[in-house]
Scaffold this motif. Structure first.
Motif, short mmCIF file in Angstrom:
data_model
loop_
_atom_site.label_atom_id
_atom_site.label_comp_id
_atom_site.label_asym_id
_atom_site.label_seq_id
_atom_site.Cartn_x
_atom_site.Cartn_y
_atom_site.Cartn_z
N ALA A 1 27.91 73.50 57.20
CA ALA A 1 26.68 72.73 57.06
C ALA A 1 26.88 71.51 56.18
CB ALA A 1 25.57 73.62 56.50
N MET A 2 27.80 71.63 55.19
CA MET A 2 28.09 70.51 54.30
C MET A 2 29.22 69.63 54.84
SD MET A 2 27.81 72.12 50.43
CE MET A 2 28.83 73.56 50.72
N GLN A 3 29.70 69.97 56.05
CA GLN A 3 30.79 69.24 56.70
C GLN A 3 32.05 69.17 55.83
OE1 GLN A 3 28.81 65.50 57.82
NE2 GLN A 3 28.54 66.32 59.89
N ILE A 4 32.36 70.32 55.22
CA ILE A 4 33.56 70.43 54.39
C ILE A 4 34.62 71.21 55.17
CG2 ILE A 4 34.55 71.40 52.27
CD1 ILE A 4 31.83 70.96 50.94
N SER A 5 35.74 70.59 55.38
CA SER A 5 36.86 71.21 56.08
C SER A 5 37.86 71.74 55.05
CB SER A 5 37.55 70.20 57.00
OG SER A 5 38.67 70.77 57.64
N ILE A 6 38.39 72.91 55.29
CA ILE A 6 39.30 73.55 54.34
C ILE A 6 40.76 73.40 54.82
CG2 ILE A 6 39.98 75.73 53.24
CD1 ILE A 6 37.30 74.51 52.26
N ASP A 7 41.57 72.84 53.96
CA ASP A 7 43.00 72.66 54.25
C ASP A 7 43.86 73.77 53.66
OD1 ASP A 7 42.91 69.74 55.39
OD2 ASP A 7 41.72 69.68 53.54
N TYR B 1 31.50 80.40 54.92
CA TYR B 1 32.01 79.55 56.00
C TYR B 1 30.90 78.69 56.59
CZ TYR B 1 34.18 78.35 60.49
OH TYR B 1 34.67 77.68 61.60
N GLU B 2 29.75 79.29 56.85
CA GLU B 2 28.64 78.55 57.45
C GLU B 2 28.07 77.50 56.49
OE1 GLU B 2 25.90 81.48 58.87
OE2 GLU B 2 27.24 82.12 60.52
N GLU B 3 28.01 77.81 55.21
CA GLU B 3 27.54 76.84 54.23
C GLU B 3 28.47 75.63 54.17
OE1 GLU B 3 26.52 78.47 50.37
OE2 GLU B 3 25.75 80.30 51.31
N LEU B 4 29.76 75.88 54.26
CA LEU B 4 30.73 74.77 54.24
C LEU B 4 30.62 73.93 55.50
CD1 LEU B 4 33.85 76.56 52.71
CD2 LEU B 4 32.31 74.93 51.60
N LYS C 1 40.52 84.98 59.24
CA LYS C 1 40.23 84.72 60.66
C LYS C 1 39.44 83.43 60.85
CE LYS C 1 39.42 88.07 63.57
NZ LYS C 1 40.34 87.79 64.71
N LEU C 2 38.38 83.26 60.07
CA LEU C 2 37.52 82.09 60.23
C LEU C 2 38.28 80.79 60.01
CD1 LEU C 2 34.36 83.47 58.38
CD2 LEU C 2 34.50 82.92 60.81
N PHE C 3 39.02 80.72 58.91
CA PHE C 3 39.69 79.46 58.57
C PHE C 3 41.00 79.27 59.31
CE2 PHE C 3 36.72 80.01 55.03
CZ PHE C 3 36.08 78.77 55.07
N ALA C 4 41.69 80.35 59.66
CA ALA C 4 42.91 80.21 60.45
C ALA C 4 42.59 79.63 61.83
CB ALA C 4 43.62 81.56 60.59
N ASP D 1 29.03 87.54 45.81
CA ASP D 1 29.69 88.84 45.74
C ASP D 1 30.32 89.08 47.11
OD1 ASP D 1 30.51 91.46 45.68
OD2 ASP D 1 28.66 92.24 44.83
N LEU D 2 31.62 88.86 47.20
CA LEU D 2 32.30 88.90 48.49
C LEU D 2 32.49 90.31 49.02
CD1 LEU D 2 34.98 86.11 47.96
CD2 LEU D 2 32.79 85.95 49.16
N SER D 3 32.10 91.31 48.23
CA SER D 3 32.17 92.69 48.74
C SER D 3 30.97 93.02 49.62
CB SER D 3 32.25 93.69 47.59
OG SER D 3 31.04 93.73 46.86
N LEU D 4 29.97 92.14 49.64
CA LEU D 4 28.79 92.36 50.47
C LEU D 4 29.06 91.95 51.91
CD1 LEU D 4 26.00 91.06 48.05
CD2 LEU D 4 26.80 93.41 48.39
N ALA D 5 28.41 92.63 52.84
CA ALA D 5 28.64 92.38 54.27
C ALA D 5 28.38 90.93 54.62
CB ALA D 5 27.74 93.29 55.10
N ASP D 6 29.34 90.33 55.35
CA ASP D 6 29.24 88.97 55.89
C ASP D 6 29.15 87.88 54.82
OD1 ASP D 6 29.49 89.55 58.61
OD2 ASP D 6 27.38 90.07 58.77
N ALA D 7 29.53 88.19 53.58
CA ALA D 7 29.54 87.15 52.55
C ALA D 7 30.52 86.04 52.91
CB ALA D 7 29.91 87.76 51.19
N ALA D 8 31.66 86.42 53.49
CA ALA D 8 32.64 85.40 53.90
C ALA D 8 32.07 84.50 54.99
CB ALA D 8 33.92 86.09 54.40
N GLN D 9 31.34 85.09 55.92
CA GLN D 9 30.71 84.31 56.99
C GLN D 9 29.69 83.34 56.40
OE1 GLN D 9 31.33 84.70 60.49
NE2 GLN D 9 30.10 82.85 60.71
#
Length: 260
Positions: free
Chosen positions: A76-82, A71-74, A120-123, A60-68
């Motif tokens: 940890a899985m060493q997944i880079s976003i293009d 990002y951190e889970e990705l 912000k995180l991915f840019a 639920d991305l409306s919850l605080a820091d869900a985006a963070q």
């Protein structure tokens, strides 16, 4: 192989964009609230494209820091976003003094806060690697105030302006940010926003989510800063700049609510 992260991937434009990115040979990270819908989508894509990696994240991305958290889970899985597609969002229909504050706060948290944090995180990562593309799904609602959907229109104006500004800042690093601005679209949005009584919807044949997604994908790949879907939508969005603002608001009210 490139990887695309798509929010709001379980329905509408987000679902169709997921299919397009898969068809183009990209691994996927699909984010939405409904784990059942995500699992179905993953199964369908994996069956059709068995060589792709499809990761699903029920959030639920409306919850605080869900985006963070995403990002951190990705990381940890060493997944880079293009490719990042910020599609998740919703609206609400009714007089501002009568609509639910709880729903509007959730709308602001999803439409603005989560989208901004993801951007912000991915840019930052994309600028460091000097490549990457972001699409933020705004709306033709971004170009004028919207009586009877006051908060939704305001959130989409924010998305448009943020996207244009960040695109200007990062373009020299080989990164683009596209604001996709569709008009009313055949999707689950109308029901979620309780817009059945809106004059923008009644009696109109709306473009499909697939049509809008294909248009948005092409605009994103070209690095367009602003992509307004539909000739009439383009004309109306730009006409708002040349029309007195009190007229713009009055026209928007008439289109939205008729006699309300």
């Amino acid at each position: 192989m490139a990887t695309a992260l798509i929010t709001g991937a379980s329905n509408g434009i987000g679902l169709e964009l997921s299919k397009i990115f898969a068809r183009q040979g990209n691994d996927l990270v699909l984010v939405a609230r409904s784990v059942d819908k995500l699992q179905t989508l993953k199964s369908d894509i994996s069956h059709q494209y068995p060589n792709l990696k499809v990761h699903i994240m029920a959030k639920d991305l409306s919850l605080a820091d869900a985006a963070q958290e995403v990002y951190e889970e990705l990381k940890a899985m060493q997944i880079s976003i293009d490719y990042l597609v910020n599609n998740a969002g919703f609206g609400d229909f009714g007089f501002f003094t009568e609509t639910s504050w709880a729903k509007e706060q959730q709308m602001i948290d999803l439409n603005i806060t989560a989208l901004t944090q993801f951007t912000k995180l991915f840019a930052r990562d994309m600028v460091k690697q000097r490549s990457g593309k972001i699409m933020n799904v705004a709306s033709t609602a971004a170009f004028q105030p919207g009586p009877l959907m006051a908060v939704y229109f305001a959130t989409k104006a924010y998305v448009l302006h943020l996207s244009e500004a960040v695109n200007n800042e990062v373009k020299d690093a080989g990164v683009s940010v596209t604001a996709l601005c569709p008009g009313p679209t055949e999707s689950g949005f109308v029901a979620a926003a309780s817009m059945d009584d809106s004059g923008l919807i009644k009696g109109r044949k709306l473009p499909t989510s697939k049509t809008v997604a294909e248009y948005g994908y092409k605009a994103m790949m070209k690095g367009k800063a602003v992509a307004i879907h539909g000739t009439l939508n383009y004309i109306m969005a730009n006409a708002a700049r040349l029309t007195p603002r009190n007229w713009v608001v009055a026209i928007a009210r008439k289109l939205q609510g008729g006699n309300l």
